[in-house]
Design a protein around this motif. Structure first.
Motif, PDB file in Angstrom:
ATOM      1  N   GLN A   1       1.107  -1.077  -0.099  1.00 48.64           N
ATOM      2  CA  GLN A   1      -0.029   0.155  -0.061  1.00 48.64           C
ATOM      3  C   GLN A   1       0.792   1.192  -0.061  1.00 48.64           C
ATOM      4  N   LEU A   2       0.677   2.119  -0.980  1.00 42.44           N
ATOM      5  CA  LEU A   2       1.686   3.147  -0.879  1.00 42.44           C
ATOM      6  C   LEU A   2       0.846   4.309  -0.048  1.00 42.44           C
ATOM      7  N   HIS A   3       1.527   4.765   0.809  1.00 45.48           N
ATOM      8  CA  HIS A   3       1.054   5.619   2.106  1.00 45.48           C
ATOM      9  C   HIS A   3       0.856   7.076   1.140  1.00 45.48           C
ATOM     10  N   GLY A   4       0.165   7.476   0.555  1.00 47.32           N
ATOM     11  CA  GLY A   4      -0.234   8.699  -0.089  1.00 47.32           C
ATOM     12  C   GLY A   4       1.087   9.003  -1.320  1.00 47.32           C
ATOM     13  N   PHE A   5       0.400   9.910  -2.344  1.00 47.78           N
ATOM     14  CA  PHE A   5       1.141  10.024  -3.236  1.00 47.78           C
ATOM     15  C   PHE A   5       2.081  11.422  -3.181  1.00 47.78           C
ATOM     16  N   SER A   6       3.298  11.157  -3.377  1.00 44.42           N
ATOM     17  CA  SER A   6       4.300  12.495  -3.431  1.00 44.42           C
ATOM     18  C   SER A   6       3.838  13.727  -4.395  1.00 44.42           C
ATOM     19  N   PRO A   7       3.826  14.948  -4.011  1.00 45.60           N
ATOM     20  CA  PRO A   7       3.775  15.875  -4.897  1.00 45.60           C
ATOM     21  C   PRO A   7       4.944  16.004  -5.564  1.00 45.60           C
ATOM     22  N   ASN A   8       6.058  15.395  -5.680  1.00 47.40           N
ATOM     23  CA  ASN A   8       7.265  15.837  -6.716  1.00 47.40           C
ATOM     24  C   ASN A   8       7.352  14.897  -7.847  1.00 47.40           C
ATOM     25  N   ALA A   9       6.088  13.965  -8.089  1.00 48.48           N
ATOM     26  CA  ALA A   9       6.251  13.220  -9.265  1.00 48.48           C
ATOM     27  C   ALA A   9       4.601  12.937  -9.673  1.00 48.48           C
ATOM     28  N   PRO A  10       4.347  12.774 -11.084  1.00 48.30           N
ATOM     29  CA  PRO A  10       3.296  12.410 -11.275  1.00 48.30           C
ATOM     30  C   PRO A  10       2.574  11.202 -10.770  1.00 48.30           C
ATOM     31  N   ILE A  11       1.290  11.178 -10.500  1.00 54.10           N
ATOM     32  CA  ILE A  11       0.844  10.035 -10.054  1.00 54.10           C
ATOM     33  C   ILE A  11       1.117   8.620 -10.963  1.00 54.10           C
ATOM     34  N   ALA A  12       0.999   9.187 -12.298  1.00 57.16           N
ATOM     35  CA  ALA A  12       1.484   8.079 -13.622  1.00 57.16           C
ATOM     36  C   ALA A  12       2.789   7.498 -13.163  1.00 57.16           C
ATOM     37  N   ASP A  13       3.749   8.089 -12.775  1.00 55.77           N
ATOM     38  CA  ASP A  13       5.028   7.758 -12.457  1.00 55.77           C
ATOM     39  C   ASP A  13       5.316   6.753 -11.542  1.00 55.77           C
ATOM     40  N   GLN A  14       4.475   7.227 -10.251  1.00 57.17           N
ATOM     41  CA  GLN A  14       4.362   6.634  -8.856  1.00 57.17           C
ATOM     42  C   GLN A  14       3.857   5.296  -8.960  1.00 57.17           C
ATOM     43  N   ILE A  15       2.662   5.286  -9.681  1.00 60.21           N
ATOM     44  CA  ILE A  15       1.964   3.991  -9.871  1.00 60.21           C
ATOM     45  C   ILE A  15       2.758   3.022 -11.079  1.00 60.21           C
ATOM     46  N   GLY A  16       3.569   3.747 -11.820  1.00 62.35           N
ATOM     47  CA  GLY A  16       4.109   2.990 -12.732  1.00 62.35           C
ATOM     48  C   GLY A  16       5.330   2.209 -12.295  1.00 62.35           C
ATOM     49  N   LEU A  17       5.864   2.901 -11.231  1.00 58.74           N
ATOM     50  CA  LEU A  17       6.899   2.087 -10.421  1.00 58.74           C
ATOM     51  C   LEU A  17       6.317   0.830  -9.824  1.00 58.74           C
ATOM     52  N   LEU A  18       5.263   1.002  -9.229  1.00 62.95           N
ATOM     53  CA  LEU A  18       4.690  -0.178  -8.579  1.00 62.95           C
ATOM     54  C   LEU A  18       4.145  -1.278  -9.602  1.00 62.95           C
ATOM     55  N   THR A  19       3.722  -0.997 -10.875  1.00 64.15           N
ATOM     56  CA  THR A  19       3.278  -1.740 -11.965  1.00 64.15           C
ATOM     57  C   THR A  19       4.529  -2.447 -12.398  1.00 64.15           C
ATOM     58  N   ASP A  20       5.604  -1.494 -12.522  1.00 61.03           N
ATOM     59  CA  ASP A  20       6.993  -2.251 -12.776  1.00 61.03           C
ATOM     60  C   ASP A  20       7.398  -3.217 -12.073  1.00 61.03           C
ATOM     61  N   MET A  21       7.493  -3.253 -10.680  1.00 58.94           N
ATOM     62  CA  MET A  21       7.694  -3.960  -9.750  1.00 58.94           C
ATOM     63  C   MET A  21       6.773  -5.106  -9.664  1.00 58.94           C
ATOM     64  N   GLN A  22       5.466  -5.041  -9.912  1.00 58.45           N
ATOM     65  CA  GLN A  22       4.682  -6.159 -10.117  1.00 58.45           C
ATOM     66  C   GLN A  22       5.071  -7.175 -11.272  1.00 58.45           C
ATOM     67  N   ARG A  23       5.392  -6.494 -12.338  1.00 58.20           N
ATOM     68  CA  ARG A  23       5.784  -7.371 -13.607  1.00 58.20           C
ATOM     69  C   ARG A  23       7.281  -8.297 -12.965  1.00 58.20           C
ATOM     70  N   GLU A  24       8.045  -7.403 -12.212  1.00 54.19           N
ATOM     71  CA  GLU A  24       9.109  -8.159 -11.924  1.00 54.19           C
ATOM     72  C   GLU A  24       9.036  -9.200 -10.815  1.00 54.19           C
ATOM     73  N   GLY A  25       7.825  -9.203 -10.186  1.00 57.08           N
ATOM     74  CA  GLY A  25       7.612 -10.259  -9.352  1.00 57.08           C
ATOM     75  C   GLY A  25       7.722  -9.973  -7.898  1.00 57.08           C
ATOM     76  N   LYS A  26       8.064  -8.592  -7.802  1.00 55.24           N
ATOM     77  CA  LYS A  26       8.433  -8.079  -6.246  1.00 55.24           C
ATOM     78  C   LYS A  26       7.142  -7.741  -5.385  1.00 55.24           C
ATOM     79  N   ILE A  27       5.871  -7.429  -6.233  1.00 51.83           N
ATOM     80  CA  ILE A  27       4.775  -6.870  -5.540  1.00 51.83           C
ATOM     81  C   ILE A  27       3.598  -7.633  -6.225  1.00 51.83           C
ATOM     82  N   GLY A  28       2.674  -8.042  -5.327  1.00 50.08           N
ATOM     83  CA  GLY A  28       1.548  -9.015  -5.500  1.00 50.08           C
ATOM     84  C   GLY A  28       0.553  -8.036  -6.108  1.00 50.08           C
ATOM     85  N   GLN A  29      -0.220  -7.396  -4.973  1.00 49.10           N
ATOM     86  CA  GLN A  29      -1.334  -6.324  -5.446  1.00 49.10           C
ATOM     87  C   GLN A  29      -0.883  -4.967  -4.825  1.00 49.10           C
ATOM     88  N   ILE A  30      -1.325  -4.089  -5.539  1.00 52.53           N
ATOM     89  CA  ILE A  30      -1.181  -2.624  -5.138  1.00 52.53           C
ATOM     90  C   ILE A  30      -2.339  -2.041  -4.312  1.00 52.53           C
TER      91      ILE A  30
END
Length: 290
Positions: free
Chosen positions: A132-161
């Motif tokens: 669970q991401l504890h709030g969005f950072s104002p320093n990066a677009p939401i798309a970039d922050q979620i994109g990092l998590l989906t990248d880690m999903q594809r790598e198998g390091k995160i199950g659900q977001i």
């Protein structure tokens, strides 16, 4: 109260990532020595509570970075490893603590990656079942922050977001880029400001995890707003507050924390309290703002 069947039979389940999760979980924040960013007050007792929760059928455990610097990951490993196959560990991160004790969102997605990988190392896991991401950072677009998590999903390091402390608009934006399994916000009988978020989550089949389900103990008090009804029902005020949450929505997944085996058993027994429509209305009026 009469208890029949296993915990999933009694409280129902919510499906996250194909796994049936008990609608009552366990949080670790109340195990802290100082309430936040501290080692467990009694590590041996905390381990017993974790083990008892598993024995009772609980299979959702919530641990946040804001509780302490990796103490709780190490505690969970000592208490529960090897982890049960049906256990869903919900790890919350995305904040950095300053030397002054202030919490700020991570400045860049790369910091978040390092944070998640460090948590994996402490948990001795290859994958975080639910991050669970504890709030969005104002320093990066939401798309970039979620994109990092989906990248880690594809790598198998995160199950659900999942997401915590976000607005309804932010949740809707995030869903453009990823499937969101859970959302967490402060919610209890006293504070229902997140009603629109809860209603949206239920409609979208997103698990809703209420933060401070007992309003930092205000709803559990023996002289609080629920005390008289609790006495009439021969239950505790905390049990009434949890029963109301479970009645409020099938997407509701409370994770009350405790360092007491008695309180843990009391909390789990709350799933066996039936509430009539009249009682729900009475509870609503007891705790409504003037």
């Amino acid at each position: 109260m009469t208890m029949r069947g296993t915990l999933p039979d009694r409280c129902g389940t919510f499906t996250i990532g194909g796994h049936a999760i008990t609608r009552l979980g366990l949080g670790t924040a109340q195990m802290s020595a100082s309430g936040v960013w501290s080692h467990p007050k009694d590590a041996a007792e905390a381990a017993r509570v974790l083990q008892e929760a598993i024995d009772l059928g609980v299979n959702l455990i919530d641990v946040a970075e804001s509780s302490g610097p990796f103490d709780y990951e190490e505690l969970i490993v000592r208490a529960l490893s090897p982890f049960p196959e049906d256990l869903l560990l919900m790890i919350k991160g995305g904040l950095l603590r300053s030397p002054e004790g202030q919490w700020e969102p991570v400045p860049r997605p790369s910091f978040l990656r390092k944070q998640i990988e460090t948590r994996l190392w402490y948990l001795k896991l290859n994958r975080v079942p639910l991050f669970q991401l504890h709030g969005f950072s104002p320093n990066a677009p939401i798309a970039d922050q979620i994109g990092l998590l989906t990248d880690m999903q594809r790598e198998g390091k995160i199950g659900q977001i999942g997401l915590a402390e976000v607005t309804l608009a932010e949740l809707e934006e995030a869903r453009k880029y990823a499937e969101i399994a859970t959302v967490q916000a402060e919610y209890n009988l006293i504070n229902r400001a997140a009603d629109p978020l809860l209603d949206y989550a239920e409609a979208a089949n997103i698990g809703f995890i209420p933060w401070l389900p007992l309003a930092t103990g205000a709803l559990a008090s023996q002289d609080g707003p629920l005390a008289e009804m609790a006495r009439r029902r021969s239950v505790t005020p905390a049990q009434l507050a949890l029963a109301w949450l479970l009645k409020r929505s099938p997407a509701m997944l409370p994770t009350p924390g405790t360092l007491s085996l008695q309180h843990l058993n009391d909390n789990v027994s709350a799933v066996d309290i039936p509430l009539t429509a009249t009682e729900v209305g009475d509870l609503d009026r007891l705790t409504a703002e003037p």
